[in-house]
Design a protein around this motif. Structure first.
Motif, PDB file in Angstrom:
ATOM      1  N   GLU A 102       0.843  -1.194   0.000  1.00  0.00           N
ATOM      2  CA  GLU A 102       0.000   0.000   0.000  1.00  0.00           C
ATOM      3  C   GLU A 102       0.883   1.250   0.000  1.00  0.00           C
ATOM      4  N   LEU A 103       0.581   2.179  -0.896  1.00  0.00           N
ATOM      5  CA  LEU A 103       1.347   3.411  -1.021  1.00  0.00           C
ATOM      6  C   LEU A 103       0.643   4.499  -0.229  1.00  0.00           C
ATOM      7  N   SER A 104       1.306   4.971   0.821  1.00  0.00           N
ATOM      8  CA  SER A 104       0.696   5.961   1.698  1.00  0.00           C
ATOM      9  C   SER A 104       0.388   7.246   0.938  1.00  0.00           C
ATOM     10  N   GLU A 105      -0.697   7.907   1.332  1.00  0.00           N
ATOM     11  CA  GLU A 105      -1.156   9.107   0.635  1.00  0.00           C
ATOM     12  C   GLU A 105      -0.057  10.169   0.567  1.00  0.00           C
ATOM     13  N   GLY A 106       0.210  10.659  -0.647  1.00  0.00           N
ATOM     14  CA  GLY A 106       1.200  11.710  -0.856  1.00  0.00           C
ATOM     15  C   GLY A 106       2.644  11.252  -0.791  1.00  0.00           C
ATOM     16  N   ILE A 130      -0.779  -7.790  -4.216  1.00  0.00           N
ATOM     17  CA  ILE A 130      -1.792  -6.760  -4.447  1.00  0.00           C
ATOM     18  C   ILE A 130      -1.180  -5.385  -4.189  1.00  0.00           C
ATOM     19  N   PHE A 131      -1.461  -4.443  -5.103  1.00  0.00           N
ATOM     20  CA  PHE A 131      -0.983  -3.075  -4.952  1.00  0.00           C
ATOM     21  C   PHE A 131      -2.177  -2.142  -4.787  1.00  0.00           C
ATOM     22  N   THR A 132      -2.065  -1.203  -3.841  1.00  0.00           N
ATOM     23  CA  THR A 132      -3.135  -0.244  -3.605  1.00  0.00           C
ATOM     24  C   THR A 132      -2.545   1.019  -2.984  1.00  0.00           C
ATOM     25  N   GLY A 133      -3.396   1.999  -2.694  1.00  0.00           N
ATOM     26  CA  GLY A 133      -2.951   3.244  -2.102  1.00  0.00           C
ATOM     27  C   GLY A 133      -3.023   4.395  -3.080  1.00  0.00           C
ATOM     28  N   THR A 134      -2.605   5.580  -2.617  1.00  0.00           N
ATOM     29  CA  THR A 134      -2.690   6.787  -3.449  1.00  0.00           C
ATOM     30  C   THR A 134      -1.339   7.464  -3.642  1.00  0.00           C
ATOM     31  N   LYS A 155      -2.558  -8.051  -8.654  1.00  0.00           N
ATOM     32  CA  LYS A 155      -3.698  -7.154  -8.770  1.00  0.00           C
ATOM     33  C   LYS A 155      -3.292  -5.723  -8.446  1.00  0.00           C
ATOM     34  N   PHE A 156      -3.750  -4.785  -9.289  1.00  0.00           N
ATOM     35  CA  PHE A 156      -3.575  -3.359  -9.037  1.00  0.00           C
ATOM     36  C   PHE A 156      -4.947  -2.759  -8.756  1.00  0.00           C
ATOM     37  N   ILE A 157      -5.131  -2.247  -7.547  1.00  0.00           N
ATOM     38  CA  ILE A 157      -6.393  -1.627  -7.167  1.00  0.00           C
ATOM     39  C   ILE A 157      -6.338  -0.124  -7.387  1.00  0.00           C
ATOM     40  N   SER A 158      -5.211   0.491  -7.050  1.00  0.00           N
ATOM     41  CA  SER A 158      -5.026   1.936  -7.205  1.00  0.00           C
ATOM     42  C   SER A 158      -3.544   2.238  -7.024  1.00  0.00           C
ATOM     43  N   MET A 177      -3.252 -11.243 -14.081  1.00  0.00           N
ATOM     44  CA  MET A 177      -2.977  -9.874 -13.696  1.00  0.00           C
ATOM     45  C   MET A 177      -4.270  -9.084 -13.863  1.00  0.00           C
ATOM     46  N   VAL A 178      -4.761  -8.501 -12.775  1.00  0.00           N
ATOM     47  CA  VAL A 178      -5.993  -7.729 -12.791  1.00  0.00           C
ATOM     48  C   VAL A 178      -5.649  -6.271 -12.524  1.00  0.00           C
ATOM     49  N   ILE A 179      -6.069  -5.382 -13.419  1.00  0.00           N
ATOM     50  CA  ILE A 179      -5.849  -3.946 -13.233  1.00  0.00           C
ATOM     51  C   ILE A 179      -7.214  -3.283 -13.101  1.00  0.00           C
ATOM     52  N   ASP A 180      -7.539  -2.835 -11.884  1.00  0.00           N
ATOM     53  CA  ASP A 180      -8.818  -2.167 -11.640  1.00  0.00           C
ATOM     54  C   ASP A 180      -8.728  -0.662 -11.845  1.00  0.00           C
ATOM     55  N   ASP A 181      -7.623  -0.072 -11.404  1.00  0.00           N
ATOM     56  CA  ASP A 181      -7.462   1.382 -11.508  1.00  0.00           C
ATOM     57  C   ASP A 181      -5.998   1.715 -11.228  1.00  0.00           C
ATOM     58  N   GLY A 182      -5.695   3.011 -11.247  1.00  0.00           N
ATOM     59  CA  GLY A 182      -4.336   3.467 -10.999  1.00  0.00           C
ATOM     60  C   GLY A 182      -3.679   3.979 -12.263  1.00  0.00           C
ATOM     61  N   THR A 183      -2.503   4.553 -12.090  1.00  0.00           N
ATOM     62  CA  THR A 183      -1.713   5.058 -13.209  1.00  0.00           C
ATOM     63  C   THR A 183      -0.423   4.260 -13.293  1.00  0.00           C
ATOM     64  N   ILE A 184      -0.197   3.630 -14.433  1.00  0.00           N
ATOM     65  CA  ILE A 184       1.002   2.820 -14.660  1.00  0.00           C
ATOM     66  C   ILE A 184       1.765   3.419 -15.826  1.00  0.00           C
ATOM     67  N   ASP A 185       2.965   3.898 -15.555  1.00  0.00           N
ATOM     68  CA  ASP A 185       3.816   4.532 -16.566  1.00  0.00           C
ATOM     69  C   ASP A 185       5.076   3.689 -16.726  1.00  0.00           C
ATOM     70  N   ILE A 186       5.107   2.886 -17.772  1.00  0.00           N
ATOM     71  CA  ILE A 186       6.264   2.031 -18.047  1.00  0.00           C
ATOM     72  C   ILE A 186       7.156   2.769 -19.030  1.00  0.00           C
TER      73      ILE A 186
END
Length: 260
Positions: free
Chosen positions: A140-144, A171-175, A195-198, A216-225
């Protein structure tokens, strides 16, 4: 009559492909100097979306029910990284801050949540995060927050070929933001489901940017490869949302089990 049927089938196929392009819910941008690479990315995106419509995204979930984890029932620990390998052998939540030149090693049977809150791991031993065993691992990526994980160009066990490498569900999540740099091979690897949730992900890799052995499930988020040989690779890949940008020298998206 055969000629008329042939053109009807061709017209129907074109209609399905055009409809898939316009109604898919992701913004997929291919950035590559090679027209063949751009073509492979677009073709793979169409195939993935079509496969998704056949199987149904609601039927695709991680093996171990990530939505059902009661984190409040598990202990929470706050840890400041101190350049020694962090070994996690108990279930629970671990909020990480600070810097590390070794890695994080998870080996237990329960659920683990890593909350990254301004973490920099630049491993000089191999992978940055290694999940040898866990029921689910949630990052989980903490906000900010802005977090960076980078592996070394060499390691004693070359089968562990990702900056983040998990043998079980991941699983990946957070903002917040996660920067992943791979100097050996892949950026993010799950030998099971992924899984990517956000969240926001910036990835530079020597080989696959994100690789899942199963789904691999991508629900939301920004992925820049920004650098990769293959961008996203999995056996099955439902993409339900998100903003995805891929720069790849080979396939942008490779759903290996698709029959197209």
């Amino acid at each position: 009559m055969k000629s008329i049927k042939k053109w009807l089938y061709i017209g129907l196929a074109c209609f399905i492909i055009i409809g898939t392009i316009f109604f898919t819910q992701i913004n997929l941008t291919a950035k590559d100097d090679s027209s063949e690479s751009i073509k492979s990315i677009v073709t793979s995106a169409i195939s993935t979306s079509t496969k998704d419509s056949q199987t149904g995204t609601n039927e695709v979930d991680l093996d171990n029910g990530d939505e059902d984890i009661d984190w409040d029932s598990l202990p929470t620990k706050k840890i400041t990284l101190n350049n020694e390998t962090l070994n996690i052998t108990e279930a629970g939540t671990y909020e990480l801050t600070g810097s590390l030149i070794a890695g994080v090693h998870i080996n237990m049977e329960g659920n683990v949540r890593l909350i990254l809150n301004g973490v920099t791991i630049k491993s000089n031993e191999g992978e940055a995060i290694y999940v040898e065993q866990a029921k689910n691992t949630v990052i989980e990526l903490s906000e900010g927050s802005n977090n960076t994980l980078e592996d070394s160009a060499t390691r004693s066990d070359e089968s562990i070929d990702g900056t983040i490498y998990s043998k079980d569900d991941l699983i990946f999540t957070g903002t917040g933001t996660l920067n992943v740099v791979s100097n050996f091979a892949d950026g993010i690897v799950s030998k099971d489901d992924l899984k990517f949730i956000s969240g926001n992900y910036i990835i530079k890799s020597e080989d696959d940017a994100i690789h899942a052995e199963e789904k691999m499930v991508i629900d939301d988020g920004t992925i820049d490869i920004q650098i990769s040989v293959e961008g996203l690779e999995a056996t099955l890949m439902p993409i339900n949302g998100g903003n995805i940008t891929i720069k790849a020298s080979d396939d942008g998206i490779n759903a290996a089990a698709s029959n197209f």
